[in-house]
Structure formats: structure tokens, C-alpha cells
Design a protein around this motif. Structure first.
Motif, mmCIF file in Angstrom:
data_model
loop_
_atom_site.group_PDB
_atom_site.id
_atom_site.type_symbol
_atom_site.label_atom_id
_atom_site.label_comp_id
_atom_site.label_asym_id
_atom_site.label_seq_id
_atom_site.Cartn_x
_atom_site.Cartn_y
_atom_site.Cartn_z
ATOM 1 N N GLU A 303 26.728 32.760 37.631
ATOM 2 C CA GLU A 303 28.213 33.634 37.689
ATOM 3 C C GLU A 303 27.793 34.914 37.059
ATOM 4 O O GLU A 303 28.368 36.058 37.295
ATOM 5 C CB GLU A 303 29.278 32.653 36.956
ATOM 6 N N GLU A 304 27.165 35.040 35.588
ATOM 7 C CA GLU A 304 26.910 36.003 35.024
ATOM 8 C C GLU A 304 26.268 37.150 35.799
ATOM 9 O O GLU A 304 26.523 38.386 35.692
ATOM 10 C CB GLU A 304 26.057 35.771 33.684
ATOM 11 N N GLN A 305 25.221 36.651 36.622
ATOM 12 C CA GLN A 305 24.319 37.570 37.209
ATOM 13 C C GLN A 305 25.149 38.200 38.559
ATOM 14 O O GLN A 305 24.925 39.250 38.995
ATOM 15 C CB GLN A 305 23.053 36.966 37.982
ATOM 16 N N ARG A 306 26.116 37.305 39.242
ATOM 17 C CA ARG A 306 26.912 37.740 40.299
ATOM 18 C C ARG A 306 27.937 39.011 39.903
ATOM 19 O O ARG A 306 27.978 39.663 40.556
ATOM 20 C CB ARG A 306 27.542 36.439 40.959
ATOM 21 N N VAL A 307 28.625 38.484 38.561
ATOM 22 C CA VAL A 307 29.615 39.517 38.093
ATOM 23 C C VAL A 307 28.932 40.737 37.921
ATOM 24 O O VAL A 307 29.413 41.883 38.233
ATOM 25 C CB VAL A 307 30.254 38.966 37.058
ATOM 26 N N ALA A 308 27.562 40.655 37.327
ATOM 27 C CA ALA A 308 26.783 41.903 37.048
ATOM 28 C C ALA A 308 26.424 42.706 38.421
ATOM 29 O O ALA A 308 26.383 43.872 38.327
ATOM 30 C CB ALA A 308 25.645 41.727 36.323
ATOM 31 N N MET A 309 25.955 42.063 39.372
ATOM 32 C CA MET A 309 25.882 42.604 40.669
ATOM 33 C C MET A 309 26.927 43.327 41.142
ATOM 34 O O MET A 309 27.018 44.534 41.603
ATOM 35 C CB MET A 309 25.318 41.567 41.538
ATOM 36 N N MET A 310 28.229 42.843 41.074
ATOM 37 C CA MET A 310 29.329 43.280 41.607
ATOM 38 C C MET A 310 29.962 44.301 40.846
ATOM 39 O O MET A 310 30.396 45.493 41.519
ATOM 40 C CB MET A 310 30.479 42.203 41.867
ATOM 41 N N ARG A 311 29.533 44.241 39.674
ATOM 42 C CA ARG A 311 29.861 45.647 38.646
ATOM 43 C C ARG A 311 29.110 46.867 38.997
ATOM 44 O O ARG A 311 29.583 47.738 38.963
ATOM 45 C CB ARG A 311 29.725 45.250 37.092
ATOM 46 N N ASN A 312 27.895 46.621 39.268
ATOM 47 C CA ASN A 312 26.982 47.752 39.749
ATOM 48 C C ASN A 312 27.301 48.217 40.990
ATOM 49 O O ASN A 312 27.365 49.400 41.326
ATOM 50 C CB ASN A 312 25.506 47.123 39.856
ATOM 51 N N LEU A 313 27.802 47.367 41.932
ATOM 52 C CA LEU A 313 28.317 47.656 43.274
ATOM 53 C C LEU A 313 29.396 48.602 43.298
ATOM 54 O O LEU A 313 29.540 49.555 44.156
ATOM 55 C CB LEU A 313 28.546 46.475 44.118
ATOM 56 N N LEU A 314 30.263 48.274 42.143
ATOM 57 C CA LEU A 314 31.625 49.165 42.267
ATOM 58 C C LEU A 314 31.564 50.357 41.161
ATOM 59 O O LEU A 314 32.243 50.863 41.136
ATOM 60 C CB LEU A 314 32.646 48.223 41.494
ATOM 61 N N ALA A 315 30.280 50.680 40.851
ATOM 62 C CA ALA A 315 30.069 52.053 40.052
ATOM 63 C C ALA A 315 30.521 53.116 40.954
ATOM 64 O O ALA A 315 30.497 53.043 42.133
ATOM 65 C CB ALA A 315 28.599 51.840 39.354
ATOM 66 N N PRO A 366 31.719 36.539 55.684
ATOM 67 C CA PRO A 366 32.308 37.138 54.491
ATOM 68 C C PRO A 366 32.143 35.993 53.343
ATOM 69 O O PRO A 366 31.748 35.042 53.298
ATOM 70 C CB PRO A 366 33.790 37.358 54.877
ATOM 71 N N SER A 367 31.907 36.788 51.990
ATOM 72 C CA SER A 367 31.829 35.716 50.652
ATOM 73 C C SER A 367 33.051 35.883 49.783
ATOM 74 O O SER A 367 33.483 37.062 49.324
ATOM 75 C CB SER A 367 30.773 36.267 50.108
ATOM 76 N N LEU A 368 34.146 34.850 50.158
ATOM 77 C CA LEU A 368 35.165 34.917 49.189
ATOM 78 C C LEU A 368 34.854 34.792 47.824
ATOM 79 O O LEU A 368 35.577 35.366 46.934
ATOM 80 C CB LEU A 368 36.130 33.499 49.538
ATOM 81 N N LEU A 369 33.683 34.271 47.512
ATOM 82 C CA LEU A 369 33.551 34.153 46.018
ATOM 83 C C LEU A 369 33.156 35.470 45.433
ATOM 84 O O LEU A 369 33.546 35.907 44.141
ATOM 85 C CB LEU A 369 32.476 33.363 45.700
ATOM 86 N N LEU A 370 32.370 36.443 46.348
ATOM 87 C CA LEU A 370 32.108 37.678 45.454
ATOM 88 C C LEU A 370 33.435 38.645 45.757
ATOM 89 O O LEU A 370 33.411 39.461 44.874
ATOM 90 C CB LEU A 370 30.804 38.405 46.429
ATOM 91 N N GLN A 371 34.048 38.489 46.492
ATOM 92 C CA GLN A 371 35.313 38.957 46.747
ATOM 93 C C GLN A 371 36.271 38.810 45.657
ATOM 94 O O GLN A 371 36.943 39.643 44.924
ATOM 95 C CB GLN A 371 36.181 38.552 48.121
ATOM 96 N N ARG A 372 36.056 37.578 45.107
ATOM 97 C CA ARG A 372 37.296 37.250 43.962
ATOM 98 C C ARG A 372 36.739 37.933 42.727
ATOM 99 O O ARG A 372 37.359 38.321 41.926
ATOM 100 C CB ARG A 372 37.054 35.646 43.826
ATOM 101 N N HIS A 373 35.152 37.768 42.658
ATOM 102 C CA HIS A 373 34.772 38.859 41.526
ATOM 103 C C HIS A 373 35.200 40.264 41.408
ATOM 104 O O HIS A 373 35.410 40.730 40.473
ATOM 105 C CB HIS A 373 33.112 38.565 41.425
ATOM 106 N N MET A 374 35.016 40.689 42.686
ATOM 107 C CA MET A 374 35.411 42.280 42.854
ATOM 108 C C MET A 374 36.845 42.428 42.467
ATOM 109 O O MET A 374 37.273 43.108 41.653
ATOM 110 C CB MET A 374 35.254 42.417 44.235
ATOM 111 N N ALA A 375 37.833 41.288 42.725
ATOM 112 C CA ALA A 375 39.368 41.463 42.388
ATOM 113 C C ALA A 375 39.531 41.321 41.012
ATOM 114 O O ALA A 375 40.368 42.113 40.433
ATOM 115 C CB ALA A 375 39.904 40.353 43.276
#
Length: 509
Positions: A303-315, A366-375
Motif C-alpha cells: 500500500e505504501e508504494q501504491r500511495v506513493a505512485m498515486m502521489r507522483n501521478l497527482l503532482a 477501472p481500479s477502484l482501489l487506486l481511485q480510493r487512494h486518489m480520493a
């Protein structure tokens, strides 16, 4: 580093006894001496040796005396190594056990194998796929010719004769290509070759993981290890025949997850500075999220890596290649948006795509899990949410303005149109997942963001919905290169944004 390599080569010729003491290792060939393949390259392949099962037991290595010197006592030779001594620059992660690298020749061979695959083997594997495409084309042409022969009127023997000649040519060519394809599948795309490429993929993954554990020394990793990791996976997925199923490979799912972790972590790794390799990693991740199996592998990483990936995508999108980043977010949303469950645009369904295997033509997953991290990220970090949305709105304003300006000159502008639609879909995803960014008046940026969004949506609607305007005429002309330009994709994206704002606005109001 070239000078250091030259000194090392000249010194190697004068120390045959030192080479024997290190287990019979050979000196580095001149064609392998380069800044990319300097001394730092040896430690990167240490882990890969464990995957190389020798056919006969190796001779037990002789023990090498390890010197411990203070920083003041260390000379250049102590660090770089000389006269049969490896020096102190081993590049070993601190958690690795203390052991000497004795089979240097194996490491040199491994480097050569990986480099050779990167330089030529992958391209040759790709060229062989063309034969399969040719077989398909000639089979379609032969079938079409036979149907024409069946419909040919008996009053036109001249046409029938020409069709029969064409039929003979197509049949002979198809027979020749089919034999060649059978040989290719048996000799090149065989199960054994597939296992070889899979072994190479696992070696590169393990080597990259080992190099990553060294911290800052990861910056010295040869780029071709990353390239081969991505290309070998692509070869296994796209080149080998369906009879050799990739899912049957040992440890297939774990390997997919390991590769997903590498792509998710290193596509925005500041230690990687090369523009080409950064683009390759971004494109590989964009392709990875288009297929259900590989997308699930991304969801299996910690999960830590998934959140970090989404954080980089949202830069923020400014000063970086944002188009691929936006495409990844769009793929994570596709299948959930308003009128966004199609694989191909409705008005293009009657035409056959040139290549149905393209990532952009895959079914929505779609990925509901990665969408949740984004939200969660956008909901918790107000500053990041405001900067991200402002950058998306800026790029949308630019892309749509460029599209209108280019269409007035009748230039091919499908790319700007596709970018506009993709950016609208990212806005729709944001409005759906985190509506409070626009509707929560306790946020200082909410009113400004909502005002900017309304202005851009009005601009789009004014340009697209007016009858007999320039956009409407261009769409009706169906000009070559503008096939994707249509009312439907951009209007349903705008509608999805408006519907979510109205629904969530009533709930909060």
C-alpha cells in the motif's frame, strides 16, 4: 571513467596471478569498457548470479584477505582496486552478507547477455511477428478472392480468369508463409526460448531490486537493465504464440507484481535522470494499467508504494511530461465515467482498427482501489489538490484553445482534441471522487476552482454545440486524420462533470 578502465585493462595484462587468485576470472574485454559498464556495474549483477544454475559445481574460491583502512589511509587503489584486489567499492547493500565476488567471468557474461538482448535480440523477435501478420493478411485476401470467384457471373470469363490467377498467387504465398511461420514457432517462439526470456526478465528484476537497495548508487545502474526488463515482458506478452501461455510460467503472478513495483516506484525516481529511460518507464506503466492482469499486479504491491505512485501521478502537470501521466489516470477511471464504458468510439465501430492489440483499444478495467487512494490524497492534502486541479485546468485551457485554433486552419488536430477529452475525464474523476474540492466552501480554493471549471465548460459547450459552426462542419466532413473528432466523446465528458456537480451540490446544499 574511460581513463580508469584503460588503466585497469593495462594493469590486468600484468597480473595473471591476481586473476587466478580470484577464481580464474578473465579481464574485461575492450568492447565492454565504457562509462556505462564501469566497475559500478559488477555489484548490480551480484544477485543475478544466484539465478544462474551452473551445469557443474564451481571450484571453491580461495579466501581473500579483507583490508580495513580508515578514511585517511585509503588511497585511490584501495577504493577502485588494483593488482587482483577488488578494493572497497563493492557497492553492496548494508544488509547483504559479507562475501567476495569470485566468479567475475559469470558477471561479465551476464552483462553481455543483457546488453545483447537490448541491442539486437528484442528487435529480431519483433521482426518475426511480421510473418504472422503477413499470414493473416494473405488469408483474408485469399478468402475475399474466393468469395469474388463464387459471385463472378458466367458471362465474364475474363474476370474469372484474373481472379483465379490471383487466387493461385495468394494460395502459393500463403503456403510459403505458413511453412515459415511453423518453423518460427518451433525454433524461435518455442517453449524453451520463452523460458529463456522469462529467466532474463527475472534476472533483470532481481538486479534492479538489488541496485535499488544500494540507495544513491542506483543512479549508476546501466539503463539497458531497465530496458530489458520492460522489453522482455513485452516479448513474452506479445510475441510468443498462444500455444505457449504466459500464465503457465513458474511464479508468473509474483513476477508481474515485482515488475509492477519497479515501474510504480521508478517512473518518477529522481535518481533516474535520462530522458529516454524516464519516458520508457512512464510508457510501460501506462501500458501496464491497460490490461486486467497487469493492473491487478499493480494493486498487489504494498500500500505504501501504491500511495506513493498515486502521489507522483497527482503532482502538478507543469514542467513535466504530463500527457502520459494524464493517460494513466484516465485508464484508471475508464469504465466508471458517464458514458465512458466503450472500448471504441460509437461512430468508429463500423471500421476495423489497424491493430486491435493496442493498449488504447483494450476493454475498460477501472481500479477502484487506486481511485480510493486518489480520493484520500486529494481530500487530505488541500494544497496538493488545489495545485493539481489548477494544472489540469491550465492544460485543458491550452489543449482546447490549440484545437480550436488549429481547426480554423484545417490542420490535423486530433491529438489536441484527444488531450482535451482526456483532461475532461480526469476532471470528471476528481469531481466524482472528491466533490468537496469544488463544493466545500470552507476550503479557500473551492470557489476559485469552481469558477474556473464553469468558465472552461462554457467555452467547450459554446464551441461544440452550436449548429453549423466550424466544429460541426469539420465533424461532418470526416476528414482523414480527424476520425476521433466527434461530438459524442467531448459532450459526454462535460455532461458527466455537470451531473456530478449538480447531484453532489444538492447533497451538500
Amino acid at each position: 571513467m574511460d581513463d580508469l578502465d584503460e588503466d585497469e585493462e593495462s594493469g590486468a595484462a600484468q597480473r595473471p596471478s591476481g586473476a587466478t587468485a580470484m577464481g580464474g576470472a578473465l579481464a574485461r574485454p575492450s568492447w565492454l569498457s565504457s562509462p556505462t559498464l564501469g566497475r559500478a556495474n559488477r555489484f548490480l549483477s551480484t544477485a543475478a548470479v544466484s539465478l544462474m544454475t551452473p551445469r557443474r559445481p564451481l571450484v571453491p574460491p580461495e579466501k581473500v584477505k579483507v583490508r580495513t583502512l580508515t578514511v585517511e589511509q585509503r588511497t585511490e587503489e584501495d577504493i577502485e582496486g588494483s593488482h587482483g584486489n577488488d578494493g572497497l567499492l563493492l557497492g553492496r547493500p548494508p544488509e547483504e552478507s559479507d562475501h567476495t565476488i569470485t566468479e567475475k567471468s559469470l558477471l561479465e557474461i551476464l552483462d553481455g547477455i543483457v546488453m545483447m538482448y537490448n541491442l539486437s535480440v528484442h528487435q529480431q523477435l519483433g521482426k518475426m511477428v511480421v510473418v504472422s501478420d503477413d499470414v493473416h493478411e494473405y488469408a483474408v485476401a485469399l478468402k475475399d478472392t474466393e468469395e469474388k470467384i463464387a459471385r463472378c457471373p458466367s458471362k465474364r470469363p475474363d474476370i474469372l480468369e484474373e481472379l483465379q490467377k490471383s487466387q493461385k498467387v495468394f494460395a502459393e504465398k500463403l503456403n510459403h508463409l505458413s511453412r515459415r511461420l511453423a518453423w518460427i514457432n518451433a525454433a524461435i517462439y518455442s517453449k524453451e526460448k520463452m523460458l529463456d526470456v522469462y529467466w532474463l526478465l527475472r534476472v533483470c528484476i532481481r538486479t534492479i531490486e538489488h541496485a535499488d537497495a544500494t540507495g544513491s548508487l542506483f543512479a549508476f545502474t546501466p539503463e539497458f537493465y531497465l530496458n530489458v526488463a520492460m522489453n522482455s515482458y513485452s516479448a513474452l506478452k506479445n510475441y510468443f504464440s498462444p500455444s505457449n501461455c504466459m500464465e503457465e510460467l513458474p511464479g508468473y503472478e509474483d513476477t508481474l507484481t515485482q515488475l509492477a513495483a519497479i515501474l510504480a516506484k521508478h517512473f518518477a525516481d529522481p535518481r533516474i535522470v535520462g530522458t529516454d529511460i524516464k519516458d520508457s518507464l512512464m510508457q510501460a506503466l501506462a501500458s501496464y494499467v491497460c490490461y486486467p492482469q497487469s493492473l491487478r499486479a499493480v494493486e498487489r504491491i504494498p500500500e505504501e508504494q501504491r500511495v506513493a505512485m498515486m502521489r507522483n501521478l497527482l503532482a502538478p502537470y507543469e514542467q513535466r511530461p504530463w500527457a502520459q501521466t494524464n493517460w494513466i489516470l484516465v485508464r484508471l477511471w475508464r469504465g466508471c465515467g458517464f458514458g465512458y464504458r466503450y472500448t471504441r468510439l460509437p461512430h468508429l465501430l463500423k471500421t476495423k482498427p489497424e491493430d486491435a492489440n493496442l493498449p488504447s483499444l483494450q476493454k475498460p478495467c477501472p481500479s477502484l482501489l487506486l481511485q480510493r487512494h486518489m480520493a484520500e490524497l486529494l481530500g487530505q492534502d488541500k494544497d496538493m489538490a488545489a495545485s493539481f486541479l489548477n494544472s489540469v485546468l491550465n492544460q485543458l485551457n491550452w489543449a482546447f484553445s490549440e484545437f480550436i485554433g488549429m481547426i480554423q486552419e484545417l490542420k490535423v488536430c486530433a491529438t489536441c482534441f484527444d488531450l482535451s477529452v482526456s483532461l475532461l475525464r480526469v476532471l470528471e474523476m476528481t469531481v466524482t471522487l472528491v466533490p468537496e474540492i469544488f463544493l466545500d466552501w470552507t476550503r479557500p480554493s473551492a470557489e476559485l476552482l469552481l469558477r474556473r471549471l464553469a468558465q472552461l465548460l462554457n467555452q467547450v459547450l459554446n464551441r461544440v454545440t452550436a449548429e453549423r459552426n466550424l466544429f460541426d462542419r469539420v465533424v461532418n466532413l470526416r476528414l482523414p486524420g480527424l476520425e476521433s473528432v466527434d461530438h459524442y466523446p467531448i459532450l459526454v465528458a462535460v455532461t458527466g462533470i455537470l451531473v456530478r456537480i449538480l447531484v453532489d451540490g444538492e447533497r451538500q446544499g
